[in-house]
Design a protein around this motif. Sequence first.
Motif, PDB file in Angstrom:
ATOM      1  N   GLY A  61       0.663  -1.277   0.092  1.00 32.19           N
ATOM      2  CA  GLY A  61       0.058  -0.206   0.323  1.00 32.19           C
ATOM      3  C   GLY A  61       0.350   1.234  -0.111  1.00 32.19           C
ATOM      4  N   THR A  62       1.469   1.403   1.101  1.00 28.53           N
ATOM      5  CA  THR A  62       2.309   3.092   1.453  1.00 28.53           C
ATOM      6  C   THR A  62       3.123   3.069   0.532  1.00 28.53           C
ATOM      7  OG1 THR A  62       1.910   2.675   3.561  1.00 28.53           O
ATOM      8  CG2 THR A  62       3.494   4.351   2.760  1.00 28.53           C
ATOM      9  N   ALA A  63       3.698   2.117  -0.324  1.00 31.69           N
ATOM     10  CA  ALA A  63       4.805   2.865  -1.639  1.00 31.69           C
ATOM     11  C   ALA A  63       3.738   3.018  -2.619  1.00 31.69           C
ATOM     12  CB  ALA A  63       6.014   1.724  -1.759  1.00 31.69           C
ATOM     13  N   PHE A  64       2.981   2.458  -3.071  1.00 28.68           N
ATOM     14  CA  PHE A  64       2.216   3.274  -4.407  1.00 28.68           C
ATOM     15  C   PHE A  64       1.369   4.115  -3.545  1.00 28.68           C
ATOM     16  CE2 PHE A  64      -1.892   3.258  -6.129  1.00 28.68           C
ATOM     17  CZ  PHE A  64      -1.517   2.155  -7.315  1.00 28.68           C
ATOM     18  N   TRP A  95       4.658   1.828 -16.004  1.00 29.35           N
ATOM     19  CA  TRP A  95       3.527   1.750 -14.477  1.00 29.35           C
ATOM     20  C   TRP A  95       3.370  -0.270 -14.888  1.00 29.35           C
ATOM     21  CZ3 TRP A  95      -1.907   2.405 -16.174  1.00 29.35           C
ATOM     22  CH2 TRP A  95      -2.346   1.865 -16.586  1.00 29.35           C
ATOM     23  N   SER A  96       3.646  -0.302 -16.151  1.00 26.20           N
ATOM     24  CA  SER A  96       3.942  -1.710 -16.650  1.00 26.20           C
ATOM     25  C   SER A  96       6.265  -2.181 -16.524  1.00 26.20           C
ATOM     26  CB  SER A  96       3.559  -1.614 -17.908  1.00 26.20           C
ATOM     27  OG  SER A  96       2.751  -1.916 -18.200  1.00 26.20           O
ATOM     28  N   VAL A  97       6.210  -1.564 -17.173  1.00 27.78           N
ATOM     29  CA  VAL A  97       8.088  -0.628 -16.590  1.00 27.78           C
ATOM     30  C   VAL A  97       8.498  -1.325 -15.275  1.00 27.78           C
ATOM     31  CG1 VAL A  97       9.912   0.095 -17.106  1.00 27.78           C
ATOM     32  CG2 VAL A  97       8.637   0.424 -19.361  1.00 27.78           C
ATOM     33  N   MET A  98       7.193  -0.852 -14.345  1.00 26.84           N
ATOM     34  CA  MET A  98       8.291   0.069 -12.958  1.00 26.84           C
ATOM     35  C   MET A  98       7.454  -1.541 -12.368  1.00 26.84           C
ATOM     36  SD  MET A  98      10.035   2.127 -12.787  1.00 26.84           S
ATOM     37  CE  MET A  98      10.278   2.427 -10.742  1.00 26.84           C
ATOM     38  N   GLU A 110      14.582  -1.516  -2.730  1.00 28.50           N
ATOM     39  CA  GLU A 110      14.607  -1.867  -4.569  1.00 28.50           C
ATOM     40  C   GLU A 110      13.103  -1.782  -4.433  1.00 28.50           C
ATOM     41  OE1 GLU A 110      17.303  -3.957  -5.794  1.00 28.50           O
ATOM     42  OE2 GLU A 110      19.508  -2.320  -5.080  1.00 28.50           O
ATOM     43  N   LEU A 111      12.989  -2.830  -4.315  1.00 26.30           N
ATOM     44  CA  LEU A 111      11.475  -2.831  -4.116  1.00 26.30           C
ATOM     45  C   LEU A 111      10.366  -1.943  -4.140  1.00 26.30           C
ATOM     46  CD1 LEU A 111       9.378  -5.531  -5.359  1.00 26.30           C
ATOM     47  CD2 LEU A 111       9.559  -6.666  -3.202  1.00 26.30           C
ATOM     48  N   PHE A 112      10.515  -1.402  -2.659  1.00 25.66           N
ATOM     49  CA  PHE A 112       9.390  -0.285  -2.632  1.00 25.66           C
ATOM     50  C   PHE A 112       9.856   0.773  -3.204  1.00 25.66           C
ATOM     51  CE2 PHE A 112       8.648   3.253  -0.012  1.00 25.66           C
ATOM     52  CZ  PHE A 112       7.832   3.200   0.639  1.00 25.66           C
ATOM     53  N   ALA A 113      11.140   1.280  -4.151  1.00 28.68           N
ATOM     54  CA  ALA A 113      10.344   1.932  -5.339  1.00 28.68           C
ATOM     55  C   ALA A 113      10.335   1.290  -6.590  1.00 28.68           C
ATOM     56  CB  ALA A 113      12.183   2.437  -5.732  1.00 28.68           C
ATOM     57  N   SER A 114      10.288   0.431  -7.199  1.00 27.92           N
ATOM     58  CA  SER A 114       9.319  -0.103  -7.936  1.00 27.92           C
ATOM     59  C   SER A 114       7.859   0.340  -8.036  1.00 27.92           C
ATOM     60  CB  SER A 114       9.737  -1.617  -8.189  1.00 27.92           C
ATOM     61  OG  SER A 114       9.661  -2.329  -7.411  1.00 27.92           O
ATOM     62  N   ARG A 115       7.448  -0.051  -6.252  1.00 27.57           N
ATOM     63  CA  ARG A 115       5.968  -0.285  -6.802  1.00 27.57           C
ATOM     64  C   ARG A 115       5.641   1.069  -6.501  1.00 27.57           C
ATOM     65  NH1 ARG A 115       3.952  -3.672  -7.816  1.00 27.57           N
ATOM     66  NH2 ARG A 115       2.314  -3.144  -7.166  1.00 27.57           N
ATOM     67  N   ALA A 116       6.742   1.948  -6.058  1.00 29.08           N
ATOM     68  CA  ALA A 116       6.144   3.692  -5.641  1.00 29.08           C
ATOM     69  C   ALA A 116       6.189   3.783  -7.316  1.00 29.08           C
ATOM     70  CB  ALA A 116       7.628   4.321  -4.974  1.00 29.08           C
ATOM     71  N   GLY A 117       6.692   3.569  -8.436  1.00 26.24           N
ATOM     72  CA  GLY A 117       6.809   3.741  -9.601  1.00 26.24           C
ATOM     73  C   GLY A 117       5.967   3.339 -10.245  1.00 26.24           C
ATOM     74  N   VAL A 118       4.635   1.809 -10.046  1.00 22.17           N
ATOM     75  CA  VAL A 118       3.017   2.225 -10.369  1.00 22.17           C
ATOM     76  C   VAL A 118       2.770   2.445  -9.283  1.00 22.17           C
ATOM     77  CG1 VAL A 118       1.926   0.230 -10.288  1.00 22.17           C
ATOM     78  CG2 VAL A 118       4.080  -0.151  -9.958  1.00 22.17           C
ATOM     79  N   GLY A 119       2.839   3.665  -8.701  1.00 21.90           N
ATOM     80  CA  GLY A 119       2.100   4.141  -8.001  1.00 21.90           C
ATOM     81  C   GLY A 119       2.187   5.266  -9.283  1.00 21.90           C
ATOM     82  N   ILE A 120       3.278   6.605  -9.836  1.00 24.16           N
ATOM     83  CA  ILE A 120       3.660   7.248 -10.379  1.00 24.16           C
ATOM     84  C   ILE A 120       2.300   6.745 -11.749  1.00 24.16           C
ATOM     85  CG2 ILE A 120       4.682   8.883 -11.731  1.00 24.16           C
ATOM     86  CD1 ILE A 120       7.172   8.254  -9.445  1.00 24.16           C
ATOM     87  N   GLY A 121       2.796   5.558 -12.737  1.00 23.70           N
ATOM     88  CA  GLY A 121       2.579   6.156 -13.795  1.00 23.70           C
ATOM     89  C   GLY A 121       0.402   5.832 -13.728  1.00 23.70           C
ATOM     90  N   GLU A 122      -0.073   4.607 -12.423  1.00 23.65           N
ATOM     91  CA  GLU A 122      -1.210   4.897 -12.558  1.00 23.65           C
ATOM     92  C   GLU A 122      -1.863   5.882 -11.940  1.00 23.65           C
ATOM     93  OE1 GLU A 122      -2.928   0.932 -10.547  1.00 23.65           O
ATOM     94  OE2 GLU A 122      -0.944   0.438 -11.544  1.00 23.65           O
TER      95      GLU A 122
END
Length: 450
Positions: A61-64, A95-98, A110-122
């Motif tokens: 949740g939070t990372a996203f 969000w697909s790349v992240m 690093e996994l936290f950052a990837s989930r944050a990137g999904v949040g940016i895209g969505e």
Amino acid sequence: MKAEALPGQNDRAGLYPWYVLGVLLLVGMASYLDRYIVALLIEPIKTDLVLSDTKVSLLQGTAFAIFFVAFGLPCGALVDRTNRRTMLALGIAIWSVMTAAGGFAQTYWELFASRAGVGIGEACLAPAAFSLIADYFPPSRRGRAMSIYNMANYLGGGASLLIGGLVLGLLEHSSANLLPMLGELPSWKATFIIVGAPGLLLAALMFTIREPRRREGVSAATGTGSAEGFVRHMRHAPGVYSAVHFVSAMTAFVGFGVASWVATYFVRTFGLKPSEAGLLVGPVSAMSGVIGCILSGMTSDWLVRRGVRGGRFLLPLIWWPAALIGLSVIVLSSSQSLALTGVGIFMTGSGFGLASVMPTIHDITPNQFRGRATSLHFVLAGVLAFGSAATFIAFVNDLLFDDPAALGHSMLIVMTPIMLLGFVVCAAMRSRYDAVRRHYAQMRTPTPAS
């Protein structure tokens, strides 16, 4: 890019609007698939990275949510002024790349950052998608159209469990798995890559739809599409807007909180493997949610056509009791089949409530503010649902019980007061909501076709 006048746009005749809706449904499914996939991978991620329930809930949740919220309102403002199709294509690619990047993470952060990137895209998805749907479908059909789009939540969430379960099942024969050119990867990392990469094809598919002309403007008294105009519009009925957004955010909170942990609940309570839980819970969640969305769209449009007092804001009065009954059956059942019945009840109610959110908001919102209004809902949902629902449950479980097997009781403790409060707020405000809805309907003026 200049907006194109579309064939049949005045009366929304023809198949093209439904094609656009179909593309948006696929895009929405991909977003929820990428968003919810962590729910199935909790146990292997915890084992590999040595995490507590609370830490892994931050990944869910939070990372996203942090970046989803931070980019939400700016995206809503852009939706009200720019080409929505192009925004969506860019967001899908991000969000697909992240999501796929999660498969290369070596550490928790690093996994936290990837989930944050999904949040940016969505962050751009919901404001752009719902704004497009509102321009392709008139109010009399809007509930059905938006309920079909809302199926993406359940089809995507169910697919995250079903497809994730199938992928894990194929990869579980070995602790490390070989993907072409990527070498050996743990099964949960391979799952992120397999699920995320195909989204780039959907980004390209967005360019097959056209940007519609914006419609249903209102008189100048409501203000322009600026942030100041949006605030002035909401100040006309602050109590109603507060109630609508509270009920909407709490609907997301309860739905996301249970969806985040229900597969893990089946793993811990009934001794299933994650792949088995995904294959069991995924189809039931998807089918039940879709049924709820269909019923919601049909019911809400019927209420509007018949002029029933309260309009679409009556639907949560059915959703909240269904949520409480469904979750109670899940948690208090001693058999796997009965608990699965509870999942069906809960997800049907969730679809019924969630699908009513956007048309309920759009019925009291002029076109020039719909991007911002949609973003405001998802910002609140991001903070209160995506950002905290899964973590609240994990925190209660870690602090109060310190027992992984007590997960169901933690869900019930967190969710029950919210369900009761949501019901009370909706019941108390439905008449005032109806007055605002009717007032706006009288002010609405069609935008000229040319």
